[in-house]
Design a protein around this motif. Structure first.
Motif, PDB file in Angstrom:
ATOM      1  N   LEU A 183       0.844  -1.180   0.000  1.00 14.11           N
ATOM      2  CA  LEU A 183       0.000   0.000   0.000  1.00 14.11           C
ATOM      3  C   LEU A 183       0.884   1.235   0.000  1.00 14.11           C
ATOM      4  O   LEU A 183       1.978   1.221   0.576  1.00 14.11           O
ATOM      5  N   PRO A 184       0.417   2.335  -0.593  1.00 20.03           N
ATOM      6  CA  PRO A 184       1.173   3.580  -0.491  1.00 20.03           C
ATOM      7  C   PRO A 184       1.072   4.136   0.920  1.00 20.03           C
ATOM      8  O   PRO A 184       0.095   3.870   1.637  1.00 20.03           O
ATOM      9  N   LEU A 212       7.309  -7.183  14.019  1.00 20.77           N
ATOM     10  CA  LEU A 212       8.444  -6.267  13.990  1.00 20.77           C
ATOM     11  C   LEU A 212       9.668  -6.912  14.623  1.00 20.77           C
ATOM     12  O   LEU A 212      10.787  -6.799  14.090  1.00 20.77           O
ATOM     13  N   CYS A 213       9.483  -7.594  15.755  1.00 21.43           N
ATOM     14  CA  CYS A 213      10.619  -8.267  16.395  1.00 21.43           C
ATOM     15  C   CYS A 213      11.234  -9.309  15.468  1.00 21.43           C
ATOM     16  O   CYS A 213      12.467  -9.429  15.371  1.00 21.43           O
ATOM     17  N   ALA A 214      10.380 -10.082  14.784  1.00 22.61           N
ATOM     18  CA  ALA A 214      10.896 -11.110  13.875  1.00 22.61           C
ATOM     19  C   ALA A 214      11.662 -10.471  12.726  1.00 22.61           C
ATOM     20  O   ALA A 214      12.722 -10.971  12.316  1.00 22.61           O
ATOM     21  N   ARG A 215      11.152  -9.378  12.192  1.00 19.68           N
ATOM     22  CA  ARG A 215      11.835  -8.707  11.090  1.00 19.68           C
ATOM     23  C   ARG A 215      13.165  -8.103  11.542  1.00 19.68           C
ATOM     24  O   ARG A 215      14.163  -8.147  10.818  1.00 19.68           O
ATOM     25  N   LEU A 216      13.191  -7.528  12.733  1.00 21.35           N
ATOM     26  CA  LEU A 216      14.451  -6.998  13.264  1.00 21.35           C
ATOM     27  C   LEU A 216      15.459  -8.122  13.484  1.00 21.35           C
ATOM     28  O   LEU A 216      16.650  -7.970  13.189  1.00 21.35           O
ATOM     29  N   ALA A 238       5.650  -3.042   7.876  1.00 23.26           N
ATOM     30  CA  ALA A 238       6.558  -3.574   6.853  1.00 23.26           C
ATOM     31  C   ALA A 238       5.873  -4.602   5.964  1.00 23.26           C
ATOM     32  O   ALA A 238       6.328  -4.856   4.845  1.00 23.26           O
ATOM     33  N   GLY A 239       4.778  -5.182   6.419  1.00 22.33           N
ATOM     34  CA  GLY A 239       4.065  -6.142   5.600  1.00 22.33           C
ATOM     35  C   GLY A 239       3.327  -5.517   4.428  1.00 22.33           C
ATOM     36  O   GLY A 239       2.986  -6.217   3.471  1.00 22.33           O
ATOM     37  N   ALA A 286       8.842   0.675   4.845  1.00 21.59           N
ATOM     38  CA  ALA A 286       9.059   0.175   6.200  1.00 21.59           C
ATOM     39  C   ALA A 286       9.995  -1.027   6.197  1.00 21.59           C
ATOM     40  O   ALA A 286      10.901  -1.135   7.037  1.00 21.59           O
ATOM     41  N   ALA A 287       9.784  -1.946   5.251  1.00 16.95           N
ATOM     42  CA  ALA A 287      10.663  -3.115   5.161  1.00 16.95           C
ATOM     43  C   ALA A 287      12.102  -2.695   4.893  1.00 16.95           C
ATOM     44  O   ALA A 287      13.048  -3.233   5.486  1.00 16.95           O
TER      45      ALA A 287
END
Length: 280
Positions: free
Chosen positions: A4-5, A71-75, A255-256, A261-262
């Motif tokens: 999404l934008p 977010l924790c998993a992505r970090l 981020a999804g 964000a990603a």
């Protein structure tokens, strides 16, 4: 992945409309044995040489580890690290400095348990970013060793909420002055908002470790964040400032659906890996 934008996510935040995300990646989770609730999260990329000590958002009054698992998993993925996430006490039931005390207690627990300061990087988003700085300042005053670095994602560094961006960025952010002031009143319960432990902008930050400060150019808090970065650099703290134009407060959590964000999380992970290389 659905993308999404930023404008669409901002509109959804303002209206309360659910934001579509991909299925959260569930890491392996273990509750630690310290007094303050804290959880160790690992993913396949987690390396034993890196630990992120994570503090969630929520304006010091809400949210928990459970709200920040993706977010924790992505970090953890981006940094190649394990994550220890802290469920610190929340206001108004537990006003300042209860959250700072909880942060410090888990930091000490990790150090006492054999985690080397050179392998440890505190990370916080929004109020959690503020809490990272408060914890470091309190730890420094107690003579505790500083960690390898710290990552601050859109921290609220000035609880006086000064700066022209508080006025001019209201069209590009979902946070409002009224919401921020209500959060501050609950958190501080009459305490002076210019206390450096509550508003790190007014602290002597000399001696803090290298900082990665990330913020959105559309945030109402951006002027205070810019002022903090400038002050920290003047006081000799190495600061990497990652300002992403056109985005709002707390965008990293999406981020999804937001490529911006990603990408922002990946840059934070690169910083951590640079500060804590393999074999440390």
């Amino acid at each position: 992945m659905t993308t999404l934008p930023p404008a669409a996510v901002l509109a959804a935040l303002r209206s309360g409309t659910p934001i579509p995300t991909e299925e959260p990646r569930l890491p392996w989770i273990e509750r630690l044995g310290c007094g303050t609730p804290a959880y160790r999260l690992t993913v396949p990329a987690s390396a034993p040489c890196r630990t992120l000590l994570f503090f969630h958002a929520g304006g010091f009054t809400s949210c928990s580890t459970a709200d920040h698992l993706d977010l924790c998993a992505r970090l953890a993925d981006a940094a190649g690290a394990e994550v220890v996430s802290v469920d610190y006490r929340l206001a108004p039931e537990h006003p300042f400095p209860a959250a700072v005390e909880d942060a410090l207690s888990v930091y000490r627990y990790l150090l006492d348990g054999g985690c080397l300061p050179a392998q440890l990087v505190p990370v916080g988003i929004s109020a959690g970013g503020t809490l990272v700085l408060s914890m470091l300042l309190a730890g420094r005053s107690l003579g505790l060793p500083m960690p390898a670095a710290a990552v601050l994602l859109s921290p609220a560094v000035d609880l006086l909420f000064q700066g022209e961006s508080m006025i001019f960025n209201q069209e590009t952010d979902w946070l409002t002055p009224d919401r921020l002031e209500a959060m501050r009143d609950d958190y501080l319960a009459g305490h002076d908002p210019s206390d450096p432990l509550a508003s790190p902008l007014y602290a002597d930050v000399g001696g803090l470790p290298p900082l990665f400060v990330q913020a959105g150019g559309g945030e109402v808090l951006i002027d205070g964040i810019r002022a903090f970065v400038e002050t920290a650099r003047l006081e000799g703290v190495p600061v990497t400032f990652d300002c992403v134009e056109g985005v709002f407060h707390f965008w990293q959590v999406f981020a999804g659906v937001l490529p911006e964000a990603a990408e922002a999380i990946e840059r934070a992970g690169v910083f951590v890996q640079r500060c804590v290389p393999e074999g440390e």
